[in-house]
Design a protein around this motif. Structure first.
Motif: not given
Ligand code: HEM
Length: 358
Positions: A336-358
């Motif tokens: 495993p990673m010694a320090v579990p990975l935390m990351a900043m996640c932001l929806p891509r504007v171009e993908m918002e309509s696809v993401l809204k439809s899920l």
């Protein structure tokens, strides 16, 4: 996974960046893929958490050094309560596995009742449990419930943590190498576009993504010494005599970073696998080799590819600060990673309509 990440990052009005634990997000996705193959249903969120806890307890107990392994007389006393602990974990696994099988039976009976009333209903999809229960009808001793639940638990246990950790290592490498992340995004945008979600058949047309996964498995093989094997007869390996009965561990980690074979062995360079043809293939074996090689390799490459591909296609990922992600390896049977990975996640504007439809 994409829907869950999106809903955690979108407030009522606008999407915003959120801090995400990469492995937990990947783990739920992988567990559901394998569970669908095993039982025809996704895994409920509370079951994912329970299964993860059982697996982690099992891995910790199996990897722990016990004095009674070296001083057998201590076994009589169950020194350190290792036996009691293992028995408790085994019972929890047993109950979890049996519940999967029982629930499948219940659903199957209901489906048969519906099909008897409605001849137009479609036949059920093939699943691991369905196939094994059919075998049980003709050969009940060979396919007892114990065998069926052990097969199911083996697939779930061998497949989830390994695949989820590979996704976590790959994302950590991408965050430390933004140029590679950009190239992967460009590849997905040009092959898949932004009007639909990446699908499994797309993976065949995403060679750079595949190179990223292979390079991740080279640098961070989840089983750095494979699993212990035993020599079934006396033999010679590279000039060394291996006596029958010797436990053999294969140091895949060092082989895959051997400077005599790999240029800049510690660097993350996915391009090294572009058009890779094979005289070095013996030096890459993150899934083992031979008869006991991982049977889940094909599924793992697809699952990791899908998870990573969708994460890259739909979201912008950034490190939490300017400092590079800590790539130290933790201890454990799988790496495993010694320090579990935390990351900043932001929806891509171009993908918002696809993401809204899920
Ligand atoms: C990135 C993900 C994965 C990695 C790195 C990985 C790696 C490995 C390795 C190194 C072994 C031991 C090979 C040996 O004995 O030398 C193994 C065994 C095994 N793996 Fe995987 N694996 C992964 C995913 C999966 C998946 C998705 C499944 C199935 C759903 C799976 C099922 C198994 C099973 C059942 C075995 C035991 C095979 C045997 O003992 O004959 N693995 N895996």
């Amino acid at each position: 996974m994409a829907a869950r990440l999106y809903s955690s990052s979108s407030s009522s009005s606008a999407a915003s960046a959120v801090v995400v634990g990469v492995k937990p997000a990947a783990y739920g996705f992988v567990a559901s893929v394998i569970m669908t193959m095993v039982a025809g249903e996704r895994m409920a969120e509370e079951d994912v958490l329970r299964f993860k806890a059982i697996t982690e307890a099992g891995l910790a107990a199996a990897g722990a050094a016990n004095r009674q392994d070296f001083l057998p007389f201590l076994r009589l006393l169950d020194f350190g309560r290792a036996r009691r602990r293992l028995a408790g974990i085994a019972k929890e696994r047993h109950d979890f596995g049996q519940r999967i099988v029982d629930e499948y039976r219940r659903r199957h009976r209901r489906r048969l009742a519906v099909a008897a009333d409605d001849s137009s209903s479609s036949p059920p999809r093939r699943t691991v449990i369905g196939d094994l229960l059919r075998q049980q009808e003709s050969s009940p001793e060979s396919y007892a419930d114990e065998v069926i639940r052990t097969v199911c638990l083996s697939l779930l246990q061998a497949g989830t943590d390994t695949s989820a950790s590979t996704i976590e290592w790959a994302m950590a490498l991408l965050l430390n190498n933004p140029d590679v992340l950009r190239k992967a995004t460009d590849e997905i945008d040009s092959v898949v576009g932004m009007s639909r979600l990446l699908q499994e058949p797309d993976l065949a047309n995403l060679p750079y993504l595949r190179c990223i996964i292979t390079e991740t498995l080279r640098l961070y093989p989840l089983a750095p010494h494979l699993v212990p094997h035993e020599a079934s007869r006396d033999c010679m390996v590279a000039g060394h005599v291996i006596a029958r009965g010797t436990m053999v561990l294969v140091d895949v980690y060092s082989m895959q970073r051997d400077p005599r074979v790999w240029e800049d062995p510690d660097k993350f360079i996915p391009e090294r696998f572009k058009g890779f043809k094979v005289d070095r293939s013996g030096w890459m074996m993150p899934f083992g080799m031979g008869r006991r090689k991982c049977p889940g390799e094909g599924l793992a490459l697809r699952t990791v590819g899908m998870a990573l591909g969708v994460m890259i296609q739909c979201f912008q990922w950034e490190r939490l600060g300017k400092k590079k992600v800590d790539m130290s390896e933790g201890s454990g049977l799988t790496m495993p990673m010694a320090v579990p990975l935390m990351a900043m996640c932001l929806p891509r504007v171009e993908m918002e309509s696809v993401l809204k439809s899920l």
